[in-house]
Design an enzyme around this catalytic site. Structure first.
Site, PDB file in Angstrom:
ATOM      1  N   GLU A 200      22.589 -11.469  37.365  1.00 54.16           N
ATOM      2  CA  GLU A 200      22.308 -12.640  38.199  1.00 54.16           C
ATOM      3  C   GLU A 200      22.525 -13.941  37.439  1.00 54.16           C
ATOM      4  OE1 GLU A 200      18.486 -12.173  40.052  1.00 54.16           O
ATOM      5  OE2 GLU A 200      19.220 -10.549  41.327  1.00 54.16           O
ATOM      6  N   LYS A 329      15.768 -10.337  52.676  1.00 55.49           N
ATOM      7  CA  LYS A 329      17.149  -9.974  52.345  1.00 55.49           C
ATOM      8  C   LYS A 329      17.744  -9.328  53.596  1.00 55.49           C
ATOM      9  CE  LYS A 329      16.296  -8.774  47.446  1.00 55.49           C
ATOM     10  NZ  LYS A 329      15.801  -7.658  46.583  1.00 55.49           N
TER      11      LYS A 329
HETATM   12  C1  PEP Z   1      15.403  -8.453  43.541  1.00 59.29           C
HETATM   13  O1  PEP Z   1      14.783  -7.469  43.138  1.00 59.29           O
HETATM   14  O2  PEP Z   1      14.795  -9.425  43.995  1.00 59.29           O
HETATM   15  C2  PEP Z   1      16.880  -8.460  43.536  1.00 59.29           C
HETATM   16  C3  PEP Z   1      17.574  -9.507  43.960  1.00 59.29           C
HETATM   17  O3  PEP Z   1      17.468  -7.333  43.056  1.00 59.29           O
HETATM   18  P1  PEP Z   1      18.445  -6.340  43.806  1.00 59.29           P
HETATM   19  O4  PEP Z   1      19.426  -7.136  44.596  1.00 59.29           O
HETATM   20  O5  PEP Z   1      19.071  -5.585  42.672  1.00 59.29           O
HETATM   21  O6  PEP Z   1      17.583  -5.488  44.689  1.00 59.29           O
HETATM   22 MG    MG Z   2      12.802  -8.486  43.760  1.00 58.86          MG
END
Ligand code: PEP
Ligand code: MG
Length: 403
Positions: A200, A329
């Site tokens: 990231e 998400k």
């Molecule tokens: C998170 O855990 O907030 C994250 C962005 O990780 P991933 O996209 O690998 O789940």
């Molecule tokens: Mg997370």
């Protein structure tokens, strides 16, 4: 009517170089939307399936026969209709037939085409009830990577700058400054160390959790002094990743759940954390509630893997008081409609939401629109790297457009 006349799904690579999908939706007017879906590494167990068995290639193979015909002639302005067609094409609760990433790419591409046709920014067609003007989220920016997002870093997955300002240019500048100051501080302490960057865009260094937090909070204090912007440390522990056989297993300590609750509350005290994500295992709803009570309103306590942007899990967390905020998400839930159901539920119960990227993301900016459209408390999208900067720059543009 914004009639859909063509729908395509094609292969692209995410920021880790893994295959994923991008959808193109074309309307009768000629307006189009093209959107890719990102992928996670520390995925929650309760996310929808990103792809069917066979991965992105299989999702693409199935698309022309099982999805595209259901989208033809639908109104792209009718989000519920488009998203219901995706569910009907799939027929499983977990999007395991067409893939959650297909659902995400198509759902957001249809909204993007609709906004393009109307000549308005995407956030306007996504705006939740009550969101009439753009206001801007805090930047939750990853400055040091660990856990699954780094090779050789700390156990805690993310060391974050939580930067709050009414104008995105100020919050973004503060997060960028913390990232730079932290890199300088690590280099000063370990001059012989080759510093790298993780998935990231945060630094990767072989340092411990507590040492990383000391350096991060010093970097935040310096950035506050320099810039006068509110920027404080935060963490995403992604604790499910090191929870095994009932214990939290760090490299330097092993903690029972009660000790983990106390440890995290102590970190908030010792380092002035204002943001704490996934401090406990994804099934530990009661322990989450204990840590949320212990922290009170000193920090935003955010559930990511525990909820996976899914309404039934969020309902359970709300009933128990497991957190005061929910990470959002889109591809954990599938479509925009599924995502908004979670956002609206959180808001109705006084939880804030934090709109989040994935660790394998794409150089696209639509996430910034989603954050504004949902009046999110935060936009968690990293600080450096093309796929992170794309979102920050889009937020900057939105700030200018409304300033
Ligand atoms: C998170 O855990 O907030 C994250 C962005 O990780 P991933 O996209 O690998 O789940
Ligand atoms: Mg997370």
């Amino acid at each position: 009517m914004s009639r859909i006349v063509a729908a395509d799904l094609e292969a692209i690579f995410d920021g880790r170089g893994h295959p994923t999908v991008e959808a193109t939706i074309v309307l009768e007017s000629g307006a189009r939307g093209r959107v890719g879906a990102p992928s996670g590494a520390s995925t929650g167990a309760h996310e929808v399936r990103a792809f069917p068995e066979g991965g992105a290639a299989e999702a693409i193979r199935r698309f022309p026969r099982s999805v595209a015909p259901r989208l033809a002639n639908l109104d792209a302005a009718d989000r519920a209709g488009v998203d219901a067609a995706l569910h009907a094409a799939d027929g499983t609760p977990e999007f395991s037939a067409i893939g959650g990433n297909t659902a995400t790419a198509v759902s957001v591409a249809a909204a993007t085409a609709h906004a393009a046709e109307r000549g308005v920014p995407l956030w306007r067609v996504l705006a939740r009830p009550g969101v009439e003007r753009a206001s801007f989220p805090a930047i939750v920016g990853n400055c040091l990577n660990g856990g699954r997002h780094a090779i050789g870093g700390p156990d805690i997955q993310e060391f974050l700058a939580f930067a709050e300002a009414p104008r995105p240019e100020d919050s973004i500048r503060a997060a960028v400054r913390v990232h730079a100051l932290l890199g300088e501080a690590i280099h000063r302490r370990y001059p012989a160390l080759a510093l790298g960057r993780g998935d990231e865009g945060g630094w990767v260094a072989p340092i411990g959790n507590v040492e990383a937090l000391e350096l991060l909070s010093a970097a935040c204090a310096k950035a506050r002094d320099e810039l006068g912007t509110s920027v404080h440390p935060g963490i995403d522990l992604a604790a499910s990743e090191f929870f095994r056989d009932g214990k939290y297993r760090y490299r330097d300590r092993t903690l029972d759940p009660e000790d983990q609750v106390a440890f995290v509350a102590q970190l908030v005290d010792d380092h002035g954390l204002r943001y704490v994500e996934d401090p406990l295992d994804e099934e530990a709803f009661d322990d989450f509630a204990a840590v949320t009570r212990a922290i009170g309103d000193r920090a935003v306590v955010v559930g990511d893997d525990i909820y996976c942007t899914r309404v039934p899990r969020l309902e359970r967390g709300i009933a128990l008081g497991s957190s005061n905020s929910a990470l959002i998400k889109v591809n954990q839930a599938g479509t925009l409609s599924d995502t908004f159901a979670a956002v609206d539920l959180a808001r109705a119960h006084g939880l804030s939401t934090v709109t989040s990227h994935r660790s394998g993301d794409l150089p696209e900016g639509w996430l910034a629109h989603l954050a504004v459209a949902t009046a999110a408390r935060g936009l968690k999208c990293g600080v450096l790297g093309g796929e992170r900067v794309a979102k920050l720059n889009e937020l900057l543009r939105l700030g200018r457009a409304t300033g």
